[in-house]
Design a protein around this motif. Structure first.
Motif, PDB file in Angstrom:
ATOM      1  N   GLN A   1      30.720  -2.385  -9.833  1.00 58.80           N
ATOM      2  CA  GLN A   1      30.634  -2.340  -8.378  1.00 58.80           C
ATOM      3  C   GLN A   1      29.621  -1.271  -7.953  1.00 58.80           C
ATOM      4  O   GLN A   1      29.889  -0.074  -8.058  1.00 58.80           O
ATOM      5  CB  GLN A   1      32.002  -2.024  -7.777  1.00 58.80           C
ATOM      6  N   PRO A   2      28.444  -1.685  -7.490  1.00 57.45           N
ATOM      7  CA  PRO A   2      27.420  -0.710  -7.097  1.00 57.45           C
ATOM      8  C   PRO A   2      27.833   0.103  -5.871  1.00 57.45           C
ATOM      9  O   PRO A   2      28.660  -0.342  -5.072  1.00 57.45           O
ATOM     10  CB  PRO A   2      26.201  -1.587  -6.795  1.00 57.45           C
ATOM     11  N   GLU A   3      27.240   1.280  -5.737  1.00 51.85           N
ATOM     12  CA  GLU A   3      27.593   2.170  -4.630  1.00 51.85           C
ATOM     13  C   GLU A   3      26.903   1.796  -3.332  1.00 51.85           C
ATOM     14  O   GLU A   3      27.253   2.333  -2.267  1.00 51.85           O
ATOM     15  CB  GLU A   3      27.251   3.612  -4.990  1.00 51.85           C
ATOM     16  N   ALA A   4      25.946   0.887  -3.398  1.00 52.79           N
ATOM     17  CA  ALA A   4      25.221   0.484  -2.186  1.00 52.79           C
ATOM     18  C   ALA A   4      24.630  -0.903  -2.397  1.00 52.79           C
ATOM     19  O   ALA A   4      24.669  -1.449  -3.495  1.00 52.79           O
ATOM     20  CB  ALA A   4      24.114   1.492  -1.870  1.00 52.79           C
ATOM     21  N   GLU A   5      24.082  -1.473  -1.323  1.00 56.18           N
ATOM     22  CA  GLU A   5      23.453  -2.784  -1.468  1.00 56.18           C
ATOM     23  C   GLU A   5      22.110  -2.631  -2.178  1.00 56.18           C
ATOM     24  O   GLU A   5      21.601  -1.520  -2.342  1.00 56.18           O
ATOM     25  CB  GLU A   5      23.313  -3.468  -0.099  1.00 56.18           C
ATOM     26  N   GLU A   6      21.531  -3.759  -2.613  1.00 56.09           N
ATOM     27  CA  GLU A   6      20.377  -3.733  -3.508  1.00 56.09           C
ATOM     28  C   GLU A   6      19.196  -2.911  -2.990  1.00 56.09           C
ATOM     29  O   GLU A   6      18.663  -2.049  -3.689  1.00 56.09           O
ATOM     30  CB  GLU A   6      19.923  -5.165  -3.785  1.00 56.09           C
ATOM     31  N   ARG A   7      18.769  -3.196  -1.783  1.00 61.55           N
ATOM     32  CA  ARG A   7      17.601  -2.499  -1.236  1.00 61.55           C
ATOM     33  C   ARG A   7      17.857  -1.001  -1.153  1.00 61.55           C
ATOM     34  O   ARG A   7      16.955  -0.192  -1.451  1.00 61.55           O
ATOM     35  CB  ARG A   7      17.259  -3.068   0.143  1.00 61.55           C
ATOM     36  N   GLN A   8      19.049  -0.630  -0.772  1.00 62.37           N
ATOM     37  CA  GLN A   8      19.377   0.783  -0.634  1.00 62.37           C
ATOM     38  C   GLN A   8      19.368   1.485  -1.984  1.00 62.37           C
ATOM     39  O   GLN A   8      18.963   2.652  -2.088  1.00 62.37           O
ATOM     40  CB  GLN A   8      20.737   0.938   0.042  1.00 62.37           C
ATOM     41  N   LEU A   9      19.807   0.801  -3.025  1.00 60.31           N
ATOM     42  CA  LEU A   9      19.795   1.390  -4.363  1.00 60.31           C
ATOM     43  C   LEU A   9      18.374   1.727  -4.805  1.00 60.31           C
ATOM     44  O   LEU A   9      18.121   2.806  -5.367  1.00 60.31           O
ATOM     45  CB  LEU A   9      20.439   0.432  -5.371  1.00 60.31           C
ATOM     46  N   VAL A  10      17.452   0.811  -4.562  1.00 56.67           N
ATOM     47  CA  VAL A  10      16.049   1.058  -4.925  1.00 56.67           C
ATOM     48  C   VAL A  10      15.474   2.176  -4.075  1.00 56.67           C
ATOM     49  O   VAL A  10      14.768   3.065  -4.567  1.00 56.67           O
ATOM     50  CB  VAL A  10      15.206  -0.227  -4.775  1.00 56.67           C
ATOM     51  N   LYS A  11      15.789   2.158  -2.803  1.00 58.68           N
ATOM     52  CA  LYS A  11      15.298   3.192  -1.878  1.00 58.68           C
ATOM     53  C   LYS A  11      15.798   4.579  -2.292  1.00 58.68           C
ATOM     54  O   LYS A  11      15.043   5.553  -2.290  1.00 58.68           O
ATOM     55  CB  LYS A  11      15.753   2.857  -0.462  1.00 58.68           C
ATOM     56  N   MET A  12      17.060   4.652  -2.688  1.00 58.40           N
ATOM     57  CA  MET A  12      17.630   5.925  -3.135  1.00 58.40           C
ATOM     58  C   MET A  12      16.934   6.419  -4.398  1.00 58.40           C
ATOM     59  O   MET A  12      16.685   7.624  -4.562  1.00 58.40           O
ATOM     60  CB  MET A  12      19.134   5.759  -3.384  1.00 58.40           C
ATOM     61  N   ALA A  13      16.621   5.494  -5.316  1.00 64.01           N
ATOM     62  CA  ALA A  13      15.932   5.871  -6.550  1.00 64.01           C
ATOM     63  C   ALA A  13      14.535   6.409  -6.241  1.00 64.01           C
ATOM     64  O   ALA A  13      14.090   7.399  -6.845  1.00 64.01           O
ATOM     65  CB  ALA A  13      15.842   4.671  -7.492  1.00 64.01           C
ATOM     66  N   LEU A  14      13.844   5.779  -5.316  1.00 58.70           N
ATOM     67  CA  LEU A  14      12.503   6.230  -4.931  1.00 58.70           C
ATOM     68  C   LEU A  14      12.539   7.589  -4.239  1.00 58.70           C
ATOM     69  O   LEU A  14      11.625   8.405  -4.389  1.00 58.70           O
ATOM     70  CB  LEU A  14      11.847   5.192  -4.015  1.00 58.70           C
ATOM     71  N   GLU A  15      13.592   7.830  -3.497  1.00 55.89           N
ATOM     72  CA  GLU A  15      13.719   9.105  -2.774  1.00 55.89           C
ATOM     73  C   GLU A  15      14.131  10.253  -3.688  1.00 55.89           C
ATOM     74  O   GLU A  15      13.898  11.418  -3.366  1.00 55.89           O
ATOM     75  CB  GLU A  15      14.746   8.950  -1.645  1.00 55.89           C
ATOM     76  N   HIS A  16      14.733   9.902  -4.826  1.00 55.12           N
ATOM     77  CA  HIS A  16      15.193  10.929  -5.766  1.00 55.12           C
ATOM     78  C   HIS A  16      14.727  10.598  -7.180  1.00 55.12           C
ATOM     79  O   HIS A  16      15.538  10.310  -8.075  1.00 55.12           O
ATOM     80  CB  HIS A  16      16.717  11.033  -5.713  1.00 55.12           C
TER      81      HIS A  16
ATOM     82  N   ALA B   1       2.195   6.481 -14.715  1.00 56.40           N
ATOM     83  CA  ALA B   1       2.626   7.690 -14.011  1.00 56.40           C
ATOM     84  C   ALA B   1       4.006   7.594 -13.381  1.00 56.40           C
ATOM     85  O   ALA B   1       4.649   8.618 -13.132  1.00 56.40           O
ATOM     86  CB  ALA B   1       1.599   8.045 -12.937  1.00 56.40           C
ATOM     87  N   PHE B   2       4.460   6.380 -13.094  1.00 56.29           N
ATOM     88  CA  PHE B   2       5.704   6.243 -12.330  1.00 56.29           C
ATOM     89  C   PHE B   2       6.276   4.861 -12.576  1.00 56.29           C
ATOM     90  O   PHE B   2       5.552   3.871 -12.589  1.00 56.29           O
ATOM     91  CB  PHE B   2       5.400   6.412 -10.838  1.00 56.29           C
ATOM     92  N   ILE B   3       7.604   4.807 -12.802  1.00 55.95           N
ATOM     93  CA  ILE B   3       8.251   3.508 -12.983  1.00 55.95           C
ATOM     94  C   ILE B   3       9.402   3.349 -12.002  1.00 55.95           C
ATOM     95  O   ILE B   3       9.993   4.326 -11.550  1.00 55.95           O
ATOM     96  CB  ILE B   3       8.786   3.309 -14.422  1.00 55.95           C
ATOM     97  N   VAL B   4       9.687   2.103 -11.676  1.00 52.64           N
ATOM     98  CA  VAL B   4      10.893   1.740 -10.937  1.00 52.64           C
ATOM     99  C   VAL B   4      11.555   0.632 -11.732  1.00 52.64           C
ATOM    100  O   VAL B   4      11.021  -0.482 -11.821  1.00 52.64           O
ATOM    101  CB  VAL B   4      10.590   1.248  -9.509  1.00 52.64           C
ATOM    102  N   ASN B   5      12.683   0.937 -12.336  1.00 49.89           N
ATOM    103  CA  ASN B   5      13.404  -0.038 -13.153  1.00 49.89           C
ATOM    104  C   ASN B   5      14.808  -0.223 -12.606  1.00 49.89           C
ATOM    105  O   ASN B   5      15.462   0.749 -12.216  1.00 49.89           O
ATOM    106  CB  ASN B   5      13.498   0.430 -14.598  1.00 49.89           C
ATOM    107  N   VAL B   6      15.265  -1.468 -12.605  1.00 46.92           N
ATOM    108  CA  VAL B   6      16.602  -1.760 -12.093  1.00 46.92           C
ATOM    109  C   VAL B   6      17.469  -2.337 -13.196  1.00 46.92           C
ATOM    110  O   VAL B   6      16.969  -2.827 -14.215  1.00 46.92           O
ATOM    111  CB  VAL B   6      16.555  -2.741 -10.902  1.00 46.92           C
ATOM    112  N   VAL B   7      18.775  -2.289 -12.992  1.00 49.68           N
ATOM    113  CA  VAL B   7      19.756  -2.919 -13.870  1.00 49.68           C
ATOM    114  C   VAL B   7      20.422  -4.019 -13.064  1.00 49.68           C
ATOM    115  O   VAL B   7      20.761  -3.820 -11.884  1.00 49.68           O
ATOM    116  CB  VAL B   7      20.802  -1.902 -14.369  1.00 49.68           C
ATOM    117  N   LEU B   8      20.600  -5.197 -13.683  1.00 46.63           N
ATOM    118  CA  LEU B   8      21.106  -6.370 -12.985  1.00 46.63           C
ATOM    119  C   LEU B   8      22.454  -6.826 -13.545  1.00 46.63           C
ATOM    120  O   LEU B   8      22.755  -6.593 -14.711  1.00 46.63           O
ATOM    121  CB  LEU B   8      20.106  -7.531 -13.102  1.00 46.63           C
ATOM    122  N   ASP B   9      23.226  -7.509 -12.701  1.00 48.90           N
ATOM    123  CA  ASP B   9      24.461  -8.131 -13.184  1.00 48.90           C
ATOM    124  C   ASP B   9      24.189  -9.588 -13.527  1.00 48.90           C
ATOM    125  O   ASP B   9      23.033 -10.035 -13.545  1.00 48.90           O
ATOM    126  CB  ASP B   9      25.594  -7.986 -12.152  1.00 48.90           C
TER     127      ASP B   9
END
Length: 422
Positions: free
Chosen positions: A34-49, A234-242
């Protein structure tokens, strides 16, 4: 009686089986996470931190050319969610940047127009520059050195000539690289066929550490990480999927550290205990990874880890795109014994395209009968490659039971790509 559902294309296959015959069902806990937020928000949080990195918007300041490596049609990366956030982050500080999306095909065929439309969405497809990598086009490639293993490190010029190299992707267990994602965007993603072949040599594929869930001392991973570092990723954005291909967590930042954090996350969820049985039923998790036979080396390797020697592996696989590799097809036409004999005598610098896939397929064929369940692929192709074929899961079960007995125990791996069988 138990009802088992196995992913198949964009649908699923169903099997009713007596409960006492089920040895176990091996599933990644990511599918119930059970993720802590919806999909877009999870990516946004990762980019912000970001992990061990400046924010992407800070890295993008003053950069004229920016290249974003993106996965091709064979990967379920949710580009429609990730990409707009990447562009927003970059253009908030650098609206004039020349941004190019480089589609990492590796050794796969080029993505079609419809596949790119489905991946990017109409707006991004029409308004952004998208280039498909071709590992055989010498004019688009450049040599930037040697891999730790000694092979030539040749990658796409766009990645070398850019001022900032970024990659999007997703992390899941990988049968010989340990995990997907991170450094794999460069090697094999945007590498020359020469470089990919050196990395996928028989010696490395047979290495005891070249297995799902292992990064440390994995020679294939070592080469891949070096290639990405040398390319200045220089920078990656990787996600984990169900199992529904929905984002349950996102990781952004440093090429190595963000990737390791993601691997640790999915590694804990994906690890399952082997439950040996005479029949193992599996799949590639449905579309898009079950479009061809070539990709099914992944689920078959998971099944191999829990199928008793001499047992039967049943792969539910649409394979609407056929074998997916002419080279692998031609290898396996010769029979598993001949394939293994020739491949294991092939030195690192003489590796042949898709030799690695034939090597793993043949290894499994020598120990198990493999039955593909498909009504979308020519069964003659499968049989020529040394597999058996059935149109339905029920038919495949009858075929398996004829070999190992009508009361044989069955282990089910609904998504063989998603698990690490220990």
């Amino acid at each position: 009686m138990a009802t088992i559902n196995i992913p198949y294309g964009r649908t699923q296959l169903t099997l009713n089986i007596p409960e006492h015959r089920i040895e176990g069902i091996l599933e990644s806990r990511a599918h119930q996470f059970q993720p802590e937020a919806e999909e877009r928000q999870l990516v946004k949080m990762a980019l912000e931190h970001p992990i061990k990195s400046l924010r992407l918007r800070d890295l993008a300041k003053g950069k004229k050319k920016i290249t974003i490596i993106t996965s091709d049609h064979t990967r379920p990366v949710p580009t429609k969610i990730i990409t707009p956030l990447l562009l927003e982050e970059i253009r908030s500080v650098n609206p004039q940047a020349e941004i190019t999306f480089l589609v990492a095909t590796g050794f796969h065929r080029a993505s079609t127009r419809n596949e790119l439309l489905n991946k990017f969405g109409e707006d991004l497809f029409k308004n952004e520059r998208i280039v498909i990598h071709d590992g055989q086009d010498k004019n688009s490639l450049v040599n930037i050195g040697k891999l730790p293993s000694g092979g030539d490190l040749i990658i796409n010029k766009l990645a070398v000539e850019t001022d900032l190299l970024i990659a999007e992707g997703f992390i899941e267990p990988h049968l010989f690289a340990g995990f997907s994602g991170g450094r794999k965007s460069v090697l094999p993603g945007i590498a020359s066929r020469i470089t990919v072949l050196a990395n996928h040599c028989a010696e490395f594929i047979a290495h005891e550490k070249a297995r799902a869930g292992i990064l440390e001392d994995n020679p294939i991973h070592t080469d891949m990480l070096y290639a990405a570092q040398k390319a200045n990723l220089a920078f990656i954005v990787n996600v984990v999927l169900d199992s529904n291909k929905k984002i349950i967590q996102a990781f952004a930042g440093d090429l190595e550290q963000a990737h390791v954090a993601g691997c640790n996350f999915i590694g804990k969820l994906a690890s399952v205990k082997s439950m040996p049985a005479d029949i193992v039923i599996t799949s590639n998790g449905g579309y898009p990874l079950d479009q061809n036979i070539y990709q099914h080396v992944k689920s078959l390797s998971s099944a191999e880890a829990t199928c008793k020697e001499g047992g039967v592996i049943i792969a539910c696989a649409a394979c609407n795109d056929g074998h997916g590799s002419e080279d692998m097809y031609n290898w396996l036409r010769n029979g598993a014994q001949a394939v293994m004999k020739k491949i294991m005598r092939t030195d690192r610098n003489s590796t042949i395209p898709d030799q690695w896939a034939a090597q793993i397929m043949a290894r499994i064929q020598l120990k198990h009968t493999i039955i593909f369940v498909t009504d979308q692929c020519d069964h003659h192709i499968l049989k020529t490659m040394g597999f058996e074929a059935a149109y339905t899961l029920e038919q495949a079960m009858r075929m398996a039971e004829a070999k190992v007995g009508s009361q044989a125990k069955v282990t089910i791996i609904p998504d063989g790509v998603a698990v690490i069988v220990n």
